[in-house]
Design a protein around this motif. Structure first.
Motif, PDB file in Angstrom:
ATOM      1  N   GLY B 187     -87.630 -52.487 -15.981  1.00  0.00           N
ATOM      2  CA  GLY B 187     -88.762 -53.400 -16.149  1.00  0.00           C
ATOM      3  C   GLY B 187     -88.952 -53.773 -17.609  1.00  0.00           C
ATOM      4  O   GLY B 187     -89.095 -54.947 -17.957  1.00  0.00           O
ATOM      5  N   GLN B 224     -93.399 -52.207 -11.849  1.00  0.00           N
ATOM      6  CA  GLN B 224     -92.412 -53.084 -12.493  1.00  0.00           C
ATOM      7  C   GLN B 224     -92.298 -54.405 -11.746  1.00  0.00           C
ATOM      8  O   GLN B 224     -91.773 -55.375 -12.282  1.00  0.00           O
ATOM      9  CB  GLN B 224     -91.038 -52.401 -12.600  1.00  0.00           C
ATOM     10  CG  GLN B 224     -91.055 -51.065 -13.329  1.00  0.00           C
ATOM     11  CD  GLN B 224     -91.807 -51.108 -14.650  1.00  0.00           C
ATOM     12  OE1 GLN B 224     -91.696 -52.079 -15.404  1.00  0.00           O
ATOM     13  NE2 GLN B 224     -92.592 -50.073 -14.931  1.00  0.00           N
ATOM     14  N   SER B 228     -92.177 -57.436 -14.116  1.00  0.00           N
ATOM     15  CA  SER B 228     -90.998 -58.306 -14.202  1.00  0.00           C
ATOM     16  C   SER B 228     -91.390 -59.759 -13.938  1.00  0.00           C
ATOM     17  O   SER B 228     -90.779 -60.681 -14.468  1.00  0.00           O
ATOM     18  CB  SER B 228     -89.935 -57.847 -13.204  1.00  0.00           C
ATOM     19  OG  SER B 228     -90.386 -58.020 -11.879  1.00  0.00           O
TER      20      SER B 228
END
Lengths: 317, 360
Positions: B187, B224, B228
């Protein structure tokens, strides 16, 4: 009421109390003292049990069949509720109910993952496992909230997004990704509360909020303990170990800075006193929303992004 | 000649008289006497006999044969043909018999896509093993093993340079590193890749190959997904192309986050792409899955990817796209009056919504 295995001693005492009350109905017996004594004992046991539930026990409590569900929360907390249906693309998904209403007078868009409480309603709500149309309906309602400057309140309670052929065919992954993206770009406040089980991507798709709350005995996890156990331990019987290893309790996640607030549950869990559990969540949601409503949308979005970018970067050893 | 027959001939050949799988490979094949036949062929019954009984003897006779690398051959999982490793590498791990695309490690992926002279982007360090996770084995040990084996600190490798002359940052996941799973390092690496793309006005091309979230990091891996997406959004809002190249396999939390939000989605031929794993689905619905389910072609048919490409044509396709999607300066949304208040990132950017409206 459904009795969890670790609650059995308490349940026995409670049935004794019931019995006494029943007997006293037959004649004038001096039972008040006895009942009071037993009730004290029950309370003491509940305090002892619930103050140190293991993660595996929390999983059981979070999934307790008598725990209040999204429909109960909406019925109790949301006035003037007007349900809205459909994603305008494919269909309606009752695993994710949504609509307009008021929380303590504040107009808002409500999204709630609903698992159902008996066989019939569980089937109707697909056990709380939403399909792409559910996540697309959520996006549609979030955009509606944006258009009218209404905050979004999300109630999270799902084992996860539905794993099935038709869900894949209609782009389950895209629907979840887009839902996350919508949460992150939302120009109005979004507050989420995990009221039962926060299951993986299907949960975070709606739980990416400015503030994320969790009921005291709720769980929130990247994978179900059973799934984790069967993959890593190669034995789904090791779910209790997995539950401990995953750090899925509200207390763990609050410590990690992944959630913001723990909402206390009544003694013995939300299933023993749903009304007071729901009232506490309602109050906590309103409290979380209040400072956000005063923020302009630009600051709000920037702060939300900054919050997620900062997560996990510090405060860990 | 059908595949089985070809294989049989070769097995027998390897035993007595090394005859080539194809005439033109004759010289190359004969350069390697039977006792040097790679261990991977041992999966075949005859070969295992050969390996277990004959090879040790040969080895003992020829002393030192142990030092010869025994990974000269690979078996194609698609058609079962034996492929000479060096030649397979020349074809970017694509079987020349059936066109099956095998995994490509991220180092070679970057070399395949970026023009010569690219550099690696150094990725930030993260908290390792935040949960001190342990099943049969400690996660810290699994991680260390993977690091030792690959020589990399996690599953993501990021390079920056040009692609067909266009500035590009390429972020590739390594499936052989704990299933390419997305934890904090991946991430954080994606965030760094996006920042690099924005700073250098480059396109961001991500090449996922992942089983999903890294469950040994618990909720730190699940978060994440939004992280992201914030990364991808920053690239889009900066007016730069964000392109996803889906490779085999891409599933779970990776598909359900940055991998499904590209401006353009390409998928490598035959790649498995989905949210839930096929086994999970099968155990839920208890029915057989449709043929080609969750393959790249299935996703194309269902409107989830723009094109299915072979590895050989991947770079040209990307170069063409980057030529067409010229970076635009960050701008204020043209339709802001219609959409009410518009969110602004830290970079004087536009909302994805407004940007997509302005584009159409």
């Amino acid at each position: 009421m459904h009795v969890l295995d670790f609650e059995k001693p308490v349940a026995e005492l409670e049935s004794k109390i019931d019995e006494l009350r029943h007997l006293s109905g037959d004649g004038p017996l001096p039972i008040a003292d006895e009942v009071g004594r037993l009730q004290d004992k029950v309370n003491r046991q509940l305090v002892a049990l619930y103050s140190k539930l293991t993660p595996a026990q929390k999983v059981q409590v979070a999934r307790h069949p008598d725990r209040p569900r999204s429909v109960d929360y909406i019925r109790t907390l949301i006035t003037d509720f007007f349900p809205l249906a459909g994603d305008r693309t494919f269909g309606e998904d009752l695993a994710l109910i949504g609509g307009l209403g008021r929380l303590h007078g504040q107009a808002c868009v409500v999204l709630g993952q609903e698992r159902g409480h008996d066989t019939e309603s569980r089937l109707k709500h697909n056990f709380g496992m939403a399909k792409p149309e559910g996540y697309r309906k959520a996006q549609r309602l979030m955009h509606l909230a944006e258009r009218f400057g209404l905050p979004v309140v999300a109630l999270i309670d799902t084992a996860g997004a539905f794993p099935g052929v038709e869900a894949e065919a209609r782009g389950q992954a895209e629907a979840i990704a887009r839902s996350l993206e919508t949460c992150l770009a939302l120009t109005v406040p979004i507050v989420a509360c995990v009221i039962g089980e926060g299951g993986s991507g299907g949960a975070i798709a709606l739980a990416t909020g400015d503030r994320v709350l969790m009921s005291e005995h709720a769980i929130y996890s990247v994978i179900s303990p059973e799934g984790c156990a069967s993959i890593l331990w190669r034995d789904s019987g090791k779910a209790a170990e997995a539950a401990s290893a995953l750090g899925l309790t509200a207390q763990d996640l609050n410590r990690f800075g992944i959630i913001d607030t723990i909402v206390p549950e009544p003694l013995g869990g939300a299933h023993r006193n749903p009304e007071s559990a729901m009232a506490a969540v309602g109050a906590a949601l309103s409290e979380a929303l209040e400072p956000l409503l005063a923020m302009d949308s630009r600051t709000l979005v920037a702060a939300r992004r900054a919050k997620y970018l900062a997560m996990g970067r510090k405060g860990l050893t | 000649m059908d595949v089985t027959l070809r294989r049989k001939t070769r097995q027998v050949g390897a035993e007595h008289n090394p005859s080539p799988p194809q005439a033109k490979d004759h010289a190359r094949f004969c350069a390697f006497p039977p006792w040097r036949v790679p261990r991977k062929t041992a999966s075949m019954a005859l070969m295992s006999w050969l390996t277990n009984l004959v090879r040790p003897k040969f080895r003992a006779l020829v002393g030192g044969a142990k030092d010869i690398p025994d990974n000269l051959w690979d078996k194609c999982p698609g058609c079962g043909a034996m492929l000479f490793k060096r030649e397979l590498e020349e074809h970017s791990n694509v079987c020349r018999h059936c066109g099956h695309h095998m995994p490509l490690d991220p180092v070679r992926r970057l070399a395949l896509l970026l023009d010569e002279g690219y550099t690696l982007v150094s990725l930030p360090a993260v908290t390792v093993d935040p949960l001190r996770f342990k099943d049969h084995k400690r996660y810290a040990d699994r991680l260390r093993d993977a690091q030792r084996r690959t020589g990399r600190h996690d599953a993501l490798l990021v390079g920056e340079g040009t692609l067909g002359g266009h500035p590009a940052v390429v972020a590739a996941l390594d499936f052989s590193f704990l299933g390419g799973s997305m934890g904090m390092a991946v991430g954080e690496g994606l965030v760094a890749a996006a920042e690099r793309a924005v700073a250098t006005r480059s396109a961001l091309i991500v090449v996922p190959s992942s089983g999903g979230a890294r469950m040994q990091e618990g909720m730190f891996s699940l978060i994440q997904m939004p992280r992201s997406i914030v990364a991808a959004t920053q690239v889009k809002e900066a007016g730069l192309p964000y392109i996803v190249v889906l490779t085999d396999p891409t599933t779970g939390g990776v598909t359900a986050s940055f991998a499904m939000l590209g401006d353009v989605h390409l998928a490598e031929k035959g790649a498995r792409i989905g949210f839930a794993g096929a086994r999970v689905i099968q155990s839920t619905i208890r029915e057989t899955l449709p043929p080609g389910f969750q393959r790249a072609e299935y996703l194309l048919e269902h409107g989830m990817v723009d094109a299915v490409v072979t590895r050989a044509e991947l770079k040209d396709s990307l170069a063409n796209l980057l030529g067409l999607l010229r970076p635009r300066p960050s701008r204020r949304p043209r339709l802001s009056l219609l959409s009410g208040p518009v969110p602004h990132g830290a970079r004087n950017s536009v909302s994805p919504d407004a940007a997509s409206r302005a584009r159409t």
